[in-house]
Design a protein around this motif. Structure first.
Motif, mmCIF file in Angstrom:
data_model
loop_
_atom_site.group_PDB
_atom_site.id
_atom_site.type_symbol
_atom_site.label_atom_id
_atom_site.label_comp_id
_atom_site.label_asym_id
_atom_site.label_seq_id
_atom_site.Cartn_x
_atom_site.Cartn_y
_atom_site.Cartn_z
ATOM 1 N N GLY A 1 0.809 -1.220 0.000
ATOM 2 C CA GLY A 1 0.000 0.000 0.000
ATOM 3 C C GLY A 1 0.835 1.260 0.000
ATOM 4 O O GLY A 1 0.369 2.321 -0.387
ATOM 5 N N GLU A 2 2.063 1.161 0.465
ATOM 6 C CA GLU A 2 2.976 2.293 0.513
ATOM 7 C C GLU A 2 4.248 1.952 -0.253
ATOM 8 O O GLU A 2 4.663 0.787 -0.305
ATOM 9 C CB GLU A 2 3.342 2.640 1.963
ATOM 10 C CG GLU A 2 2.169 3.034 2.818
ATOM 11 C CD GLU A 2 2.571 3.313 4.263
ATOM 12 O OE1 GLU A 2 1.691 3.742 5.037
ATOM 13 O OE2 GLU A 2 3.748 3.105 4.615
ATOM 14 N N THR A 3 4.868 2.979 -0.829
ATOM 15 C CA THR A 3 6.118 2.797 -1.565
ATOM 16 C C THR A 3 7.092 3.888 -1.158
ATOM 17 O O THR A 3 6.722 5.057 -1.050
ATOM 18 C CB THR A 3 5.889 2.848 -3.080
ATOM 19 O OG1 THR A 3 5.011 1.790 -3.460
ATOM 20 C CG2 THR A 3 7.196 2.698 -3.841
ATOM 21 N N TRP A 4 8.329 3.495 -0.944
ATOM 22 C CA TRP A 4 9.402 4.443 -0.622
ATOM 23 C C TRP A 4 10.543 4.164 -1.594
ATOM 24 O O TRP A 4 11.117 3.083 -1.612
ATOM 25 C CB TRP A 4 9.860 4.228 0.812
ATOM 26 C CG TRP A 4 10.825 5.255 1.335
ATOM 27 C CD1 TRP A 4 11.340 6.333 0.679
ATOM 28 C CD2 TRP A 4 11.384 5.283 2.655
ATOM 29 N NE1 TRP A 4 12.174 7.044 1.498
ATOM 30 C CE2 TRP A 4 12.224 6.435 2.711
ATOM 31 C CE3 TRP A 4 11.262 4.456 3.783
ATOM 32 C CZ2 TRP A 4 12.940 6.758 3.874
ATOM 33 C CZ3 TRP A 4 11.977 4.783 4.927
ATOM 34 C CH2 TRP A 4 12.792 5.925 4.976
ATOM 35 N N ARG A 5 10.838 5.155 -2.429
ATOM 36 C CA ARG A 5 11.939 5.028 -3.378
ATOM 37 C C ARG A 5 13.085 5.935 -2.968
ATOM 38 O O ARG A 5 12.880 7.085 -2.578
ATOM 39 C CB ARG A 5 11.477 5.326 -4.809
ATOM 40 C CG ARG A 5 10.523 4.241 -5.303
ATOM 41 C CD ARG A 5 10.137 4.379 -6.739
ATOM 42 N NE ARG A 5 9.202 3.312 -7.102
ATOM 43 C CZ ARG A 5 8.484 3.281 -8.200
ATOM 44 N NH1 ARG A 5 8.603 4.270 -9.090
ATOM 45 N NH2 ARG A 5 7.659 2.274 -8.441
ATOM 46 N N MET A 6 14.274 5.402 -3.061
ATOM 47 C CA MET A 6 15.481 6.114 -2.663
ATOM 48 C C MET A 6 16.479 6.110 -3.806
ATOM 49 O O MET A 6 16.573 5.127 -4.536
ATOM 50 C CB MET A 6 16.131 5.439 -1.447
ATOM 51 C CG MET A 6 15.251 5.259 -0.243
ATOM 52 S SD MET A 6 16.191 4.425 1.088
ATOM 53 C CE MET A 6 14.887 4.191 2.303
ATOM 54 N N ALA A 7 17.232 7.195 -3.938
ATOM 55 C CA ALA A 7 18.344 7.277 -4.875
ATOM 56 C C ALA A 7 19.542 7.773 -4.083
ATOM 57 O O ALA A 7 19.621 8.949 -3.724
ATOM 58 C CB ALA A 7 18.010 8.218 -6.029
ATOM 59 N N LEU A 8 20.473 6.884 -3.792
ATOM 60 C CA LEU A 8 21.539 7.123 -2.832
ATOM 61 C C LEU A 8 22.901 7.072 -3.507
ATOM 62 O O LEU A 8 23.113 6.304 -4.444
ATOM 63 C CB LEU A 8 21.493 6.070 -1.721
ATOM 64 C CG LEU A 8 20.120 5.811 -1.092
ATOM 65 C CD1 LEU A 8 20.190 4.594 -0.170
ATOM 66 C CD2 LEU A 8 19.637 7.022 -0.327
ATOM 67 N N ASN A 9 23.841 7.877 -2.998
ATOM 68 C CA ASN A 9 25.209 7.903 -3.512
ATOM 69 C C ASN A 9 26.203 7.561 -2.420
ATOM 70 O O ASN A 9 25.915 7.723 -1.229
ATOM 71 C CB ASN A 9 25.551 9.282 -4.071
ATOM 72 C CG ASN A 9 24.970 9.518 -5.445
ATOM 73 O OD1 ASN A 9 24.705 8.578 -6.186
ATOM 74 N ND2 ASN A 9 24.764 10.777 -5.785
ATOM 75 N N SER A 10 27.392 7.153 -2.815
ATOM 76 C CA SER A 10 28.425 6.806 -1.846
ATOM 77 C C SER A 10 29.187 8.021 -1.333
ATOM 78 O O SER A 10 30.176 7.870 -0.608
ATOM 79 C CB SER A 10 29.400 5.785 -2.438
ATOM 80 O OG SER A 10 30.042 6.301 -3.592
#
Length: 345
Positions: free
Chosen positions: A128-137
């Motif tokens: 029902g919920e979505t969490w999208r992440m775009a992460l860098n080092s």
């Protein structure tokens, strides 16, 4: 640091447009101009055009982070994160994850030893919920505003005088020094598995009692960090990262802890070029990301996902960081083009 590797790292400073790296930019034959709104659909279309000007057209691939691989697993939440955000994905439970490891740049054939950055994108869902992440080092970004990214891309387009343009850009943008200093002090890890990954931008977390917290986060690996050696760089292995991840996964799942860091008064919450250096920050270990499988990006589960960092669950919203809205528009435009190109192929 070998001179050849140093050149690759410096180039990455200008091609890493990340945590996501989204802003709208306009390339014109006779000069450069910013669209009226860098987060508008029209501005995002100009941005994607500009990525192609830097790396060349690569139909069917993402305009940045073109080289990558799919992964899957789960997020085991321990429930401690709900103290900051009233979201179901931070309540105690186990939630499926689709992710993607990648390197920077728009070339899907780039050599793995040529970049100083690793990146991780995630889609966490409970149905029902979505969490999208775009992460860098890297914990900080190279510039603070979409307008500065416009200038950065102008400096980076392959053409006569590029080195001089890059020097002028660095002179005019001293805020980039924190990123350069961090990169100089932190060699890239030997693999995807032993790097930490950072949100870079701050986000608003809203708790059940109505409290608002501005939060950055990182994924901290259980695998100890190891820096890339001169010998590994000299080997020039084009697929070192994907082969290395496959070998590690053959030994068992890989784990990262989701560490949430609320801002203290006075922290620069809307400036992704600055670290939070005040002493006394609280850190909440909200659970463990478990990656247990790897798939090719061409037909794997991550292929069709738009890892837009503005796709957030209830209880989490964007901060006022000027980069965030432009990132969201750029991700959407890049995804639209990829879908169209893949359908044509």
């Amino acid at each position: 640091m070998p001179a050849q590797y140093r050149r690759h790292v410096l180039l990455a400073l200008f091609l890493t447009l990340s945590a996501g790296l989204g802003c709208a930019l306009l390339v014109e034959r006779n000069g450069w101009a910013a669209p009226s709104s860098l987060s508008s659909p029209a501005g995002a279309a100009h941005m994607v055009d500009a990525f192609e000007a830097v790396s060349g057209p690569q139909p069917g691939f993402r305009r940045n982070h073109a080289k990558g691989l799919c992964v899957s697993g789960r997020f085991d939440s321990n429930g401690q994160g709900v103290a900051l955000a009233n979201t179901g994905l931070l309540r105690t439970g186990s939630y499926p994850v689709t992710g993607r490891f990648s390197v920077v740049g728009g070339n899907p054939s780039v050599n793995d030893t040529q970049g100083g950055m690793r990146s991780l994108a995630l889609d966490i869902s409970n149905g029902g919920e979505t969490w999208r992440m775009a992460l860098n080092s890297s914990p900080v970004f190279f510039v603070r505003t979409p307008e500065a990214l416009l200038e950065q891309l102008q400096a980076s387009v392959p053409a006569d005088g590029r080195e001089a343009r890059i020097r002028h850009f660095r002179r005019d943008h001293p805020e980039s020094q924190a990123f350069e200093d961090w990169m100089a002090a932190h060699r890239p890890s030997t693999g995807f598995d032993n790097a930490a990954y950072f949100s870079v931008n701050a986000f608003r977390f809203n708790s059940a009692d109505g409290q608002e917290h501005l939060v950055r986060w990182r994924l901290q690996p259980e695998t100890p960090y190891a820096p890339l050696s001169d010998e590994q760089i000299a080997q020039n292995d084009p697929d070192m990262l994907s082969y290395g991840l496959a070998s590690r996964l053959a030994e068992g799942p890989l784990r990262w802890h989701l560490i949430l860091t609320p801002a203290l008064p006075g922290d620069p919450v809307n400036d992704a070029t600055q670290l939070w250096t005040q002493p006394g920050h609280q850190e909440i270990d909200a659970g463990v990301l478990v990656i247990d499988a790897q798939q090719p990006q061409m037909d794997g589960p991550c292929r069709d996902i738009d890892f837009n960092p503005l796709i957030l669950p209830p209880g989490i919203t964007p901060s006022d960081d000027p980069l965030l809205q432009a990132r969201g528009a750029a991700y959407a435009e890049s995804h639209r083009r990829r879908v169209r190109e893949m359908a044509g192929q």
